[in-house]
Scaffold this active site. Sequence first.
Site, PDB file in Angstrom:
ATOM      1  N   ARG A 268       8.585  54.266  91.135  1.00  0.00           N
ATOM      2  CA  ARG A 268       9.183  53.413  92.163  1.00  0.00           C
ATOM      3  C   ARG A 268       9.938  54.178  93.235  1.00  0.00           C
ATOM      4  O   ARG A 268      10.157  53.649  94.316  1.00  0.00           O
ATOM      5  CB  ARG A 268      10.041  52.342  91.510  1.00  0.00           C
ATOM      6  CG  ARG A 268       9.147  51.385  90.731  1.00  0.00           C
ATOM      7  CD  ARG A 268       9.896  50.253  90.174  1.00  0.00           C
ATOM      8  NE  ARG A 268       8.952  49.354  89.518  1.00  0.00           N
ATOM      9  CZ  ARG A 268       9.309  48.435  88.677  1.00  0.00           C
ATOM     10  NH1 ARG A 268      10.570  48.267  88.363  1.00  0.00           N
ATOM     11  NH2 ARG A 268       8.409  47.658  88.127  1.00  0.00           N
TER      12      ARG A 268
ATOM     13  N   GLU B 289      15.471  56.462  76.957  1.00  0.00           N
ATOM     14  CA  GLU B 289      16.123  55.553  76.020  1.00  0.00           C
ATOM     15  C   GLU B 289      15.243  55.319  74.800  1.00  0.00           C
ATOM     16  O   GLU B 289      15.721  55.079  73.715  1.00  0.00           O
ATOM     17  CB  GLU B 289      16.395  54.181  76.663  1.00  0.00           C
ATOM     18  CG  GLU B 289      17.145  54.195  77.966  1.00  0.00           C
ATOM     19  CD  GLU B 289      16.250  54.326  79.192  1.00  0.00           C
ATOM     20  OE1 GLU B 289      15.837  53.313  79.778  1.00  0.00           O
ATOM     21  OE2 GLU B 289      15.956  55.479  79.570  1.00  0.00           O
TER      22      GLU B 289
END
Length: 180
Positions: free
Chosen positions: A68, A105
């Site tokens: 992005r 994560e």
Amino acid sequence: MAVEDNRLNLIQSRIRDFPDFPQKGIIFRDICPILKDPAALSAVTSLFEEHVRAQFQQVDLVVGLDARGFLFGPLLAQRLGVGFVLVRKKGKLPGATVSVAYNLEYGKAEAEIQEDAVAPGQKVILIDDLLATGGTLYAACSLMNQQRAEVLGCLVVVELKELNGADKIKPHPVYSLLKY
């Protein structure tokens, strides 16, 4: 200041929340509606441009993070009159590359850049859509350090404050349009 607030309100109104995505307990902040709205996309680009011009005398390159950062980075680079460089997931770039491994994560990953994309001493701005734990931006900063470039700062549309990602990439400053 009122104009900036109006632009931030517009941007924030275009962020969609998706609870429990990609897993239970996570609220996904979707920036896709910003891309559909020319005024919101222009607001993001203008706010980033104004910040960069006010904070840094010289910028040589905008470096966008996969994927992005590729959406916002070229627009900012064009406005600043500088080039744009890609930091990709490992295995996506042709030619000689430099890579770094980092933690996410939910696992591990590797980021890479073409070996000749950034020259030593170039002043760069890193850009992405979201700052969560800071793993991806940290990896990109590490790549820039390997290339002996100077990281001036990092730009993100959304920062998830409770995850303390900005702490991970210190001493590089982070400019976030929206903080949750």
